[in-house]
Design an enzyme around this catalytic site. Structure first.
Site, PDB file in Angstrom:
ATOM      1  N   HIS A 103       0.935  -1.056  -0.116  1.00 56.62           N
ATOM      2  CA  HIS A 103      -0.031  -0.030  -0.035  1.00 56.62           C
ATOM      3  C   HIS A 103       0.969   1.059  -0.046  1.00 56.62           C
ATOM      4  O   HIS A 103       2.022   1.192   0.532  1.00 56.62           O
ATOM      5  CB  HIS A 103      -0.795   0.091   1.216  1.00 56.62           C
ATOM      6  CG  HIS A 103      -1.830  -1.045   1.624  1.00 56.62           C
ATOM      7  ND1 HIS A 103      -1.546  -2.162   2.181  1.00 56.62           N
ATOM      8  CD2 HIS A 103      -3.090  -1.217   1.218  1.00 56.62           C
ATOM      9  CE1 HIS A 103      -2.500  -2.890   2.105  1.00 56.62           C
ATOM     10  NE2 HIS A 103      -3.467  -2.403   1.750  1.00 56.62           N
ATOM     11  N   ASP A 106       2.281   1.857   3.491  1.00 63.37           N
ATOM     12  CA  ASP A 106       3.056   1.139   4.188  1.00 63.37           C
ATOM     13  C   ASP A 106       4.480   1.437   3.928  1.00 63.37           C
ATOM     14  O   ASP A 106       5.659   1.064   4.452  1.00 63.37           O
ATOM     15  CB  ASP A 106       2.687  -0.328   4.268  1.00 63.37           C
ATOM     16  CG  ASP A 106       2.005  -0.890   3.489  1.00 63.37           C
ATOM     17  OD1 ASP A 106       0.545  -0.715   3.566  1.00 63.37           O
ATOM     18  OD2 ASP A 106       2.311  -1.423   2.377  1.00 63.37           O
ATOM     19  N   GLU A 270      -8.928 -13.688  -1.185  1.00 59.42           N
ATOM     20  CA  GLU A 270      -8.304 -13.908  -0.199  1.00 59.42           C
ATOM     21  C   GLU A 270      -8.888 -15.057   0.803  1.00 59.42           C
ATOM     22  O   GLU A 270     -10.281 -14.948   1.098  1.00 59.42           O
ATOM     23  CB  GLU A 270      -8.089 -12.665   0.503  1.00 59.42           C
ATOM     24  CG  GLU A 270      -7.384 -12.940   2.042  1.00 59.42           C
ATOM     25  CD  GLU A 270      -6.935 -11.556   2.617  1.00 59.42           C
ATOM     26  OE1 GLU A 270      -6.638 -10.766   1.917  1.00 59.42           O
ATOM     27  OE2 GLU A 270      -7.076 -11.408   3.920  1.00 59.42           O
ATOM     28  N   ASP A 298      -4.729 -13.633  -2.348  1.00 64.03           N
ATOM     29  CA  ASP A 298      -4.074 -13.374  -1.171  1.00 64.03           C
ATOM     30  C   ASP A 298      -4.042 -14.498  -0.425  1.00 64.03           C
ATOM     31  O   ASP A 298      -5.031 -15.042   0.366  1.00 64.03           O
ATOM     32  CB  ASP A 298      -4.836 -12.068  -0.483  1.00 64.03           C
ATOM     33  CG  ASP A 298      -4.528 -10.799  -1.045  1.00 64.03           C
ATOM     34  OD1 ASP A 298      -3.528 -10.798  -1.700  1.00 64.03           O
ATOM     35  OD2 ASP A 298      -4.747  -9.920  -0.347  1.00 64.03           O
ATOM     36  N   ASP A 311      -5.757 -13.599   9.388  1.00 70.22           N
ATOM     37  CA  ASP A 311      -4.702 -13.428   8.397  1.00 70.22           C
ATOM     38  C   ASP A 311      -3.457 -14.311   8.762  1.00 70.22           C
ATOM     39  O   ASP A 311      -2.282 -13.789   9.029  1.00 70.22           O
ATOM     40  CB  ASP A 311      -4.091 -11.939   8.280  1.00 70.22           C
ATOM     41  CG  ASP A 311      -5.124 -11.278   7.471  1.00 70.22           C
ATOM     42  OD1 ASP A 311      -5.991 -11.754   6.877  1.00 70.22           O
ATOM     43  OD2 ASP A 311      -4.847  -9.900   7.626  1.00 70.22           O
TER      44      ASP A 311
HETATM   45  C1  XLS Z   1      -7.504  -6.467   4.520  1.00 70.78           C
HETATM   46  C2  XLS Z   1      -7.088  -6.666   2.895  1.00 70.78           C
HETATM   47  C3  XLS Z   1      -5.875  -5.875   2.536  1.00 70.78           C
HETATM   48  C4  XLS Z   1      -5.745  -6.018   0.967  1.00 70.78           C
HETATM   49  C5  XLS Z   1      -4.797  -4.600   0.326  1.00 70.78           C
HETATM   50  O1  XLS Z   1      -8.005  -7.240   4.963  1.00 70.78           O
HETATM   51  O2  XLS Z   1      -6.870  -8.053   2.877  1.00 70.78           O
HETATM   52  O3  XLS Z   1      -4.521  -6.182   3.122  1.00 70.78           O
HETATM   53  O4  XLS Z   1      -5.361  -7.073   0.540  1.00 70.78           O
HETATM   54  O5  XLS Z   1      -5.644  -3.611   0.726  1.00 70.78           O
HETATM   55 NI    NI Z   2      -5.760  -8.979   1.242  1.00 71.44          NI
HETATM   56 NI    NI Z   3      -7.706  -9.606   4.928  1.00 68.26          NI
END
Ligand code: XLS
Ligand code: NI
Ligand code: NI
Length: 441
Positions: A103, A106, A270, A298, A311
């Site tokens: 991002h 970051d 994700e 992801d 995560d």
């Molecule tokens: C958050 C998201 C974020 C995205 C990118 O939950 O997974 O990390 O992958 O903004």
């Molecule tokens: Ni993500």
């Molecule tokens: Ni996430």
């Protein structure tokens, strides 16, 4: 360039095979190994996420950060951000990760004004470019953080405040330009706070229209600057908002088609977001794949006992087998890849834990790929599925599929069936046993 080593005592992580004795070695991920005609490296296109890996502090709602990170001593200053680039690339080189994702906020700190934020980002991007050129490590995708700053508390593109929309547009414009300068293979939109907490104070139609307009502007700007990378939309049903507009793959595809964006944007899926939406990852991948929207993933996992986006690094071989089976089925991910949007636990506070986490994730994916490829080579599951649908190869089945029947003609055919067909067993347990045969090896 800073030359001090951040990960002292850790060398290049190598493939040593399943019997490896070192804990800092790959047991299954062999980048050059050919599977279904291409090297593992190309199947995965593994990426390290800048936010979790280099900026994650381990803070949670109950306490502050716990991570021992020498590279965070300079805090969120521009100098620290520039120095941190060498740390990131040292980690990725040692790990053998070919890509990273970030991002804007970051990699570089937000300034007092947008102009200052942009200048910070440019300064860090210059350093990122130098390290990309030196190492050959590339940017899988960039994105903008449109959810941390208080100005975005009620959303960015879907904020009730038009000035916030404008500010977010300016931020994305810059993030896209930097992604383009760095040769990024893609650009991600994740909703962040695009959604609502309370429907009584929300004009949903207006907010969705605004989000459509916003993404259309991004696509137009890409054309203007010559960015030909892939755009992705990343679904997530909730967190931080109670309801998010990018809820799941089906919702996102409907949104893209509604606003005429379907030719420009694919899905970045994700695992933990799939489970938050009440789906398995395999379901989300399958649905995106069959609609032609499978883009990138992801890689992470949630916890069955904890109801939020934990995560965690993926270590479950059943999960990675499901993922790789579906990805192979739909022809792979490139120009997308496998981004570890995953963080070490708050208790895993040493830098070396970042290596254990990524090695485990990469090995789990490599095993998943090998298992999925073996299943496909034998067509073990495919054959059983075909049998299950065998009546569709009969004359009747073929005529229905080719549009040669109607309710009227079928009513006649059904009357001819007397008490009706006796349906064959679904054999779910058999399918699961077949899968287990391959997973157990
Ligand atoms: C958050 C998201 C974020 C995205 C990118 O939950 O997974 O990390 O992958 O903004
Ligand atoms: Ni993500
Ligand atoms: Ni996430």
């Amino acid at each position: 360039m800073a030359t001090t080593e951040a990960f002292k005592g850790i060398g290049r992580i190598r493939y040593e095979g399943p019997k490896a004795t070192s804990m800092l070695a790959f047991r299954h991920y062999d980048a050059d190994k050919i599977v279904e005609g291409k090297p593992m490296r190309e199947h995965f296109r593994f990426a390290v996420s800048w936010w979790h890996t280099f900026r994650g502090t381990g803070s949670d709602p109950f306490g502050p950060g716990t991570m021992r990170r020498p590279w965070e001593r300079g805090g969120d200053s521009l100098d620290a951000a520039i120095d941190r680039v060498a740390v990131g690339f040292e980690f990725m080189e040692k790990l053998g990760a070919p890509f990273y994702c970030f991002h804007d906020r970051d990699v570089a700190p937000e300034g007092a004004t947008l102009a200052e934020s942009n200048a910070n980002l440019e300064a860090v991007a210059k350093r990122l470019k130098e390290h990309q050129d030196r190492t050959g490590i590339r940017l899988l995708w960039g994105t903008a953080n449109l959810f941390s700053h208080p100005r975005y508390m009620q959303g960015a593109a879907t904020s009730p405040d038009a000035r916030v929309f404008a500010y977010a547009a300016a931020q994305v414009k810059k993030a896209m330009e930097v992604t383009h300068e760095l040769g990024g293979a893609g650009y991600v939109f994740w909703g962040g706070r695009e959604g609502y907490q309370c429907l009584w104070n929300t004009d949903m139609k207006r907010e969705l229209d605004h989000l459509g307009t916003f993404m259309r502007m991004a696509v137009d700007h890409a054309r203007e600057i010559g960015f030909t990378g892939q755009f992705y939309f990343e679904p997530k049903p909730r967190e931080p908002m109670k309801h998010q507009y990018d809820f799941d793959v089906a919702t996102c595809i409907n949104f893209l088609r509604t606003y005429g964006l379907e030719r420009h944007v694919k899905m970045n899926i994700e695992t933990n977001h799939a489970t938050l939406a009440g789906h398995e990852m395999q379901h989300e991948l399958e649905y995106a794949g069959l609609q032609g929207f499978l883009g990138s993933i992801d890689a992470n996992t949630g916890d069955t006992l904890v109801g939020w986006d934990t995560d965690q690094f993926p270590t479950n071989i059943y999960l990675t087998t499901q993922i790789m089976y579906t990805i192979l089925k739909y022809g792979g991910l490139a120009p997308g890849g496998v981004n570890f949007d995953a963080k070490v636990r708050r208790e895993s506070c040493d830098p070396v834990d970042l290596f254990h986490a990524h090695i485990g994730g990469m090995d789990a994916f490599a095993r998943g790929l090998e298992i999925a490829a073996a299943m496909r080579a034998d067509a073990a599951i495919q054959k059983l599925v075909e049998e299950r649908y065998a009546t569709w190869s009969s004359e009747l089945g073929k005529r229905i599929e080719s549009g040669g029947e109607s309710f009227k003609s079928l009513a006649q055919a059904a009357i001819g069936m007397g008490p009706g067909p006796e349906v064959a067993s679904g054999r779910q347990e058999l399918f699961e046993n077949v899968l287990n045969r391959y997973v157990a090896g």
